[in-house]
Enzyme design. Structure first.
Site, short mmCIF file in Angstrom:
data_model
loop_
_atom_site.label_atom_id
_atom_site.label_comp_id
_atom_site.label_asym_id
_atom_site.label_seq_id
_atom_site.Cartn_x
_atom_site.Cartn_y
_atom_site.Cartn_z
N ILE A 1 -67.70 -40.51 -51.26
CA ILE A 1 -66.65 -41.62 -49.89
C ILE A 1 -66.06 -40.42 -48.77
O ILE A 1 -64.64 -39.57 -49.61
CB ILE A 1 -66.18 -41.52 -51.29
CG1 ILE A 1 -66.98 -42.34 -52.60
CG2 ILE A 1 -64.58 -42.18 -51.13
CD1 ILE A 1 -65.82 -42.53 -53.74
N HIS A 2 -66.64 -41.02 -47.83
CA HIS A 2 -65.69 -40.45 -46.73
C HIS A 2 -64.34 -41.93 -46.38
O HIS A 2 -63.86 -42.12 -47.07
CB HIS A 2 -66.21 -40.61 -44.95
CG HIS A 2 -67.73 -41.35 -44.83
ND1 HIS A 2 -66.87 -42.57 -44.23
CD2 HIS A 2 -69.22 -41.69 -45.89
CE1 HIS A 2 -67.61 -43.27 -44.83
NE2 HIS A 2 -69.23 -43.50 -44.85
N ALA A 3 -63.99 -40.96 -44.89
CA ALA A 3 -62.62 -41.79 -45.05
C ALA A 3 -63.07 -43.47 -44.45
O ALA A 3 -61.72 -44.08 -45.32
CB ALA A 3 -62.36 -41.83 -42.99
#
Length: 121
Positions: free
Chosen positions: A14-16
Protein backbone atom coordinates in the site's frame (compact mmCIF):
# COMPACT_ATOMS: atom_id res chain seq x y z
CA UNK A 1 -17.98 -3.27 16.53
CA UNK A 2 -17.18 -4.86 13.19
CA UNK A 3 -13.75 -6.08 12.15
CA UNK A 4 -12.06 -7.83 9.26
CA UNK A 5 -8.74 -9.58 8.85
CA UNK A 6 -7.04 -9.90 5.47
CA UNK A 7 -3.70 -9.60 3.68
CA UNK A 8 -2.29 -6.97 1.33
CA UNK A 9 -2.26 -8.43 -2.21
CA UNK A 10 -0.65 -5.57 -4.17
CA UNK A 11 2.83 -6.34 -5.47
CA UNK A 12 4.15 -3.00 -4.19
CA UNK A 13 2.07 -2.99 -1.01
CA UNK A 14 0.00 0.00 0.00
CA UNK A 15 1.94 2.96 -1.40
CA UNK A 16 0.78 6.57 -1.85
CA UNK A 17 -2.03 6.08 -4.39
CA UNK A 18 -3.79 3.19 -2.63
CA UNK A 19 -3.27 4.84 0.78
CA UNK A 20 -4.89 8.06 -0.47
CA UNK A 21 -7.79 6.13 -2.03
CA UNK A 22 -8.29 4.05 1.15
CA UNK A 23 -8.28 7.16 3.39
CA UNK A 24 -10.66 9.00 1.04
CA UNK A 25 -13.19 6.15 1.17
CA UNK A 26 -12.72 5.71 4.94
CA UNK A 27 -13.51 9.42 5.43
CA UNK A 28 -16.85 8.91 3.68
CA UNK A 29 -18.07 6.82 6.65
CA UNK A 30 -19.24 8.17 10.01
CA UNK A 31 -17.79 5.31 12.06
CA UNK A 32 -14.44 5.44 13.79
CA UNK A 33 -12.15 3.22 11.69
CA UNK A 34 -8.76 1.86 12.73
CA UNK A 35 -6.11 -0.26 11.02
CA UNK A 36 -4.00 -2.70 13.01
CA UNK A 37 -0.80 -4.15 11.55
CA UNK A 38 2.84 -4.65 12.44
CA UNK A 39 2.08 -3.95 16.11
CA UNK A 40 0.60 -0.50 15.37
CA UNK A 41 -2.93 0.84 15.54
CA UNK A 42 -3.73 3.91 13.45
CA UNK A 43 -6.61 6.09 12.29
CA UNK A 44 -7.62 4.62 8.91
CA UNK A 45 -8.84 8.03 7.74
CA UNK A 46 -5.27 9.38 7.54
CA UNK A 47 -3.27 8.70 4.38
CA UNK A 48 0.00 9.59 6.12
CA UNK A 49 -0.69 7.21 9.01
CA UNK A 50 -1.51 4.42 6.56
CA UNK A 51 1.72 5.00 4.65
CA UNK A 52 3.73 5.06 7.89
CA UNK A 53 2.71 1.48 8.66
CA UNK A 54 4.85 -0.11 5.93
CA UNK A 55 2.10 -2.33 4.53
CA UNK A 56 3.93 -4.58 2.08
CA UNK A 57 2.49 -7.46 0.07
CA UNK A 58 1.49 -10.26 2.44
CA UNK A 59 1.12 -8.03 5.50
CA UNK A 60 -1.86 -9.12 7.60
CA UNK A 61 -4.19 -6.25 8.48
CA UNK A 62 -7.07 -6.04 10.93
CA UNK A 63 -9.60 -3.32 10.20
CA UNK A 64 -11.89 -2.30 13.07
CA UNK A 65 -14.88 0.06 12.89
CA UNK A 66 -17.32 1.27 15.48
CA UNK A 67 -20.32 3.43 14.67
CA UNK A 68 -23.59 3.65 12.75
CA UNK A 69 -22.19 2.48 9.39
CA UNK A 70 -19.45 0.17 10.71
CA UNK A 71 -20.45 -2.91 8.72
CA UNK A 72 -20.59 -1.02 5.43
CA UNK A 73 -17.25 0.63 6.17
CA UNK A 74 -15.44 -2.60 7.01
CA UNK A 75 -16.96 -4.57 4.15
CA UNK A 76 -16.15 -1.87 1.60
CA UNK A 77 -12.62 -1.08 2.80
CA UNK A 78 -11.60 -4.72 3.30
CA UNK A 79 -12.74 -5.64 -0.19
CA UNK A 80 -10.93 -2.65 -1.71
CA UNK A 81 -7.67 -4.01 -0.25
CA UNK A 82 -8.49 -7.63 -1.10
CA UNK A 83 -9.20 -6.69 -4.72
CA UNK A 84 -5.86 -4.86 -4.95
CA UNK A 85 -7.24 -1.31 -5.30
CA UNK A 86 -7.96 -2.09 -8.96
CA UNK A 87 -4.29 -2.82 -9.72
CA UNK A 88 -3.10 -6.04 -11.35
CA UNK A 89 -2.58 -8.64 -8.63
CA UNK A 90 -1.58 -12.30 -8.74
CA UNK A 91 -4.51 -13.37 -6.57
CA UNK A 92 -7.31 -11.82 -4.58
CA UNK A 93 -8.11 -12.54 -0.96
CA UNK A 94 -11.36 -12.94 0.93
CA UNK A 95 -11.68 -10.88 4.11
CA UNK A 96 -12.77 -12.59 7.33
CA UNK A 97 -15.43 -10.23 8.66
CA UNK A 98 -16.98 -10.48 12.12
CA UNK A 99 -19.59 -8.20 13.60
CA UNK A 100 -21.79 -7.72 16.62
CA UNK A 101 -24.68 -8.00 14.16
CA UNK A 102 -25.17 -10.91 11.77
CA UNK A 103 -25.24 -9.98 8.12
CA UNK A 104 -24.51 -11.70 4.82
CA UNK A 105 -21.26 -10.52 3.24
CA UNK A 106 -21.42 -9.66 -0.43
CA UNK A 107 -19.26 -7.67 -2.81
CA UNK A 108 -22.55 -6.25 -4.15
CA UNK A 109 -22.81 -4.23 -0.93
CA UNK A 110 -19.92 -2.06 -2.08
CA UNK A 111 -21.24 1.24 -3.52
CA UNK A 112 -21.21 1.19 -7.34
CA UNK A 113 -18.88 4.19 -7.74
CA UNK A 114 -16.26 2.41 -5.60
CA UNK A 115 -16.81 -0.91 -7.40
CA UNK A 116 -16.07 0.83 -10.70
CA UNK A 117 -12.80 2.32 -9.34
CA UNK A 118 -11.46 -1.07 -8.26
CA UNK A 119 -12.68 -2.98 -11.31
CA UNK A 120 -15.62 -4.96 -9.90
CA UNK A 121 -18.58 -5.13 -12.27
Amino acid sequence: MTKATFKVVNRCGIHARPAAFFAEIACSFESKIQLKANGKIIDAKSMLMIMSMGLFKGTEITLVANGPDEWEAVNTLARIVCYGFGEDVEEYCEPKITSDTVRKVSENDIPSHIRAKIGIR
